[in-house]
Scaffold this motif. Structure first.
Motif, PDB file in Angstrom:
ATOM      1  N   VAL A 302       2.168   0.417   1.422  1.00 31.05           N
ATOM      2  CA  VAL A 302       2.412   0.842  -0.015  1.00 31.05           C
ATOM      3  C   VAL A 302       2.701   2.192   0.113  1.00 31.05           C
ATOM      4  N   HIS A 303       3.640   2.838  -0.662  1.00 30.76           N
ATOM      5  CA  HIS A 303       3.386   4.102  -0.905  1.00 30.76           C
ATOM      6  C   HIS A 303       2.538   4.464  -2.354  1.00 30.76           C
ATOM      7  N   THR A 304       1.671   5.258  -2.088  1.00 27.40           N
ATOM      8  CA  THR A 304       0.997   5.650  -3.273  1.00 27.40           C
ATOM      9  C   THR A 304       1.053   7.232  -3.890  1.00 27.40           C
ATOM     10  N   GLN A 305       1.216   7.406  -4.986  1.00 30.48           N
ATOM     11  CA  GLN A 305       1.119   8.498  -5.661  1.00 30.48           C
ATOM     12  C   GLN A 305      -0.181   8.763  -6.724  1.00 30.48           C
ATOM     13  N   ASP A 306      -0.719   9.949  -6.380  1.00 29.63           N
ATOM     14  CA  ASP A 306      -2.113  10.263  -7.116  1.00 29.63           C
ATOM     15  C   ASP A 306      -1.802  11.798  -7.628  1.00 29.63           C
ATOM     16  N   GLY A 307      -1.102  11.628  -8.851  1.00 33.79           N
ATOM     17  CA  GLY A 307      -1.075  13.103  -9.433  1.00 33.79           C
ATOM     18  C   GLY A 307       0.284  13.776  -8.404  1.00 33.79           C
ATOM     19  N   GLU A 308      -0.057  14.906  -7.988  1.00 34.23           N
ATOM     20  CA  GLU A 308       0.863  15.502  -7.175  1.00 34.23           C
ATOM     21  C   GLU A 308       0.655  14.971  -5.434  1.00 34.23           C
ATOM     22  N   ARG A 309      -0.224  14.218  -5.307  1.00 36.00           N
ATOM     23  CA  ARG A 309      -0.437  13.871  -3.909  1.00 36.00           C
ATOM     24  C   ARG A 309       0.200  12.649  -3.869  1.00 36.00           C
ATOM     25  N   SER A 310       0.880  12.323  -2.393  1.00 33.30           N
ATOM     26  CA  SER A 310       1.467  11.043  -2.093  1.00 33.30           C
ATOM     27  C   SER A 310       1.091  10.768  -0.914  1.00 33.30           C
ATOM     28  N   GLY A 311       1.493   9.525  -0.279  1.00 30.25           N
ATOM     29  CA  GLY A 311       1.152   9.259   0.819  1.00 30.25           C
ATOM     30  C   GLY A 311       1.377   7.673   1.187  1.00 30.25           C
ATOM     31  N   PHE A 312       1.202   7.038   2.493  1.00 25.67           N
ATOM     32  CA  PHE A 312       1.220   5.514   2.783  1.00 25.67           C
ATOM     33  C   PHE A 312      -0.218   5.112   2.993  1.00 25.67           C
ATOM     34  N   GLY A 313      -0.484   3.823   2.457  1.00 26.57           N
ATOM     35  CA  GLY A 313      -1.525   3.122   2.714  1.00 26.57           C
ATOM     36  C   GLY A 313      -1.425   1.765   3.268  1.00 26.57           C
ATOM     37  N   ILE A 314      -2.552   0.949   3.279  1.00 25.98           N
ATOM     38  CA  ILE A 314      -2.617  -0.447   3.669  1.00 25.98           C
ATOM     39  C   ILE A 314      -3.385  -0.998   2.553  1.00 25.98           C
ATOM     40  N   GLU A 315      -2.538  -2.062   1.598  1.00 29.40           N
ATOM     41  CA  GLU A 315      -3.400  -2.588   0.575  1.00 29.40           C
ATOM     42  C   GLU A 315      -3.860  -3.759   1.001  1.00 29.40           C
ATOM     43  N   LEU A 316      -5.081  -4.059   0.844  1.00 23.57           N
ATOM     44  CA  LEU A 316      -5.805  -5.476   1.364  1.00 23.57           C
ATOM     45  C   LEU A 316      -5.896  -6.479   0.093  1.00 23.57           C
ATOM     46  N   THR A 317      -5.758  -6.240  -0.858  1.00 28.37           N
ATOM     47  CA  THR A 317      -5.995  -7.139  -2.278  1.00 28.37           C
ATOM     48  C   THR A 317      -4.837  -8.129  -2.207  1.00 28.37           C
ATOM     49  N   PRO A 318      -5.422  -9.489  -1.953  1.00 24.32           N
ATOM     50  CA  PRO A 318      -4.447 -10.531  -1.480  1.00 24.32           C
ATOM     51  C   PRO A 318      -3.609 -11.066  -2.581  1.00 24.32           C
ATOM     52  N   TRP A 319      -2.912 -10.232  -3.379  1.00 22.64           N
ATOM     53  CA  TRP A 319      -1.955 -10.820  -4.229  1.00 22.64           C
ATOM     54  C   TRP A 319      -0.547 -11.204  -3.645  1.00 22.64           C
TER      55      TRP A 319
END
Length: 331
Positions: A302-319
């Motif tokens: 996933v690409h995540t945005q937190d205010g002015e910060r952004s980056g890529f991460g691994i989402e483990l919530t199994p939806w």
């Protein structure tokens, strides 16, 4: 619980204005083994099954900006009852007859005595079947604790071996079997190592499994501004570089990717150095890893945005209904 009698487990602390995000925990079903409100209920322990249970209720499907996908939830205007884990533990302490007919319930009463005697009311709560009143003779004890103060109290509780015994000896096999069905591919030693880091054990008298999930404090707004966009799925090996935000749910671990094993996105290696974290909104991985660990991850990119910060991460919530998202110690 909604007006259809379906009981949801709410997840996370960031919800859209229309719904509370969560999955079906108990629902009316003639094939179930629980009794509630004079009818038979069934327990659901697989998050993604909520999609099927709610297939005829599209109003329970909602897009989450925080998670970056469609998940299930309870519409706010359909809420019939709100269950408070904190209040339930106090209520059980004040009225022991609510659970006294159950062996595990008697152990719970001893725990409520300890909580009251140690000034921990409001810091620790009870969830699961003892929260809603549909426990049976095989029920576990599921606790939650809130914020740093709650974690400190729960940690002291789980060190009290007259109330809770740690998993040791042959009971470790029982714990492995319990967890391995959700974490395929984990070796016995690696899985037990990460499970030992959690607040869990066996009640002193009934020998029921008991665990406590640390929840972020009410004042914690870590996820209030986060939004995510799903890119694809990815499997990789990574080192944990910081676990400070992984000790409570939702859990976030800072990571450094070592090797990409597989992916549904093109040129996954180009993402590797930009993947900085893994995240789970369920308690399965809360407190399970420490800085310096090498982990095998399989989840959503996933690409995540937190205010002015952004980056890529691994989402483990199994939806997802297509497979399992897992995180396990490598070696």
């Amino acid at each position: 619980m909604d007006h259809h009698g379906v009981i949801f487990k709410v997840i996370g602390d960031s919800h859209p204005g229309s719904h509370y995000l969560g999955y079906v925990k108990y629902h009316p079903d003639a094939k179930g083994d629980r009794r509630l409100f004079g009818q038979t209920y069934r327990q659901n322990s697989v998050v993604s099954k909520s999609f099927g249970i709610l297939a005829n209720r599209p109003e329970c499907y909602v897009y989450s900006d925080t998670l970056g996908c469609v998940i299930t939830g309870i519409p706010r205007d359909d809420i019939a009852v709100h269950y408070s884990c904190r209040h339930a533990l106090v209520a059980i302490h004040e009225d022991p007859g609510l659970v006294a007919d159950s062996p595990a319930g008697k152990d719970l009463l001893a725990i409520t005595e300890w909580v009251a005697a140690n000034g921990a009311q409001g810091l620790i709560g009870v969830t699961g079947s003892f929260l809603v009143g549909c426990y049976n003779q095989r029920s576990d004890l599921d606790l939650v604790c809130y914020g740093p103060e709650g974690y400190e109290a729960a940690h002291a509780l789980f060190l009290h071996e007259q109330l809770i015994k740690p998993y040791e000896g042959d009971d470790l096999t029982r714990l492995y079997i319990r967890r391995a069905k959700y974490m395929e591919g984990s070796s016995f030693d690696a899985l037990i190592k990460q499970e030992r880091r959690k607040l869990q054990g066996l009640t002193a008298n009934a020998g029921a499994h008991i665990n406590c999930e640390p929840i972020r404090a009410d004042r914690d707004k870590t996820f209030s501004r986060i939004s995510s966009k799903e890119i694809g799925e990815i499997s990789l090996l990574a080192d944990i570089t910081d676990h400070a935000q992984g000790l409570t749910t939702p859990a976030v671990y800072e990571i450094k990717v070592k090797t990409v094993l597989s992916s549904t996105v093109d040129e996954p290696a180009s993402f590797a150095r930009r993947i900085t974290h893994m995240r789970s909104y369920l308690g399965a991985y809360t407190g399970a890893f420490r800085s310096g660990d090498t982990v095998h991850l399989s989840g959503k990119l996933v690409h995540t945005q937190d205010g002015e910060r952004s980056g890529f991460g691994i989402e483990l919530t199994p939806w997802t209904v297509s497979g399992s998202y897992v995180a396990s110690l490598a070696g």
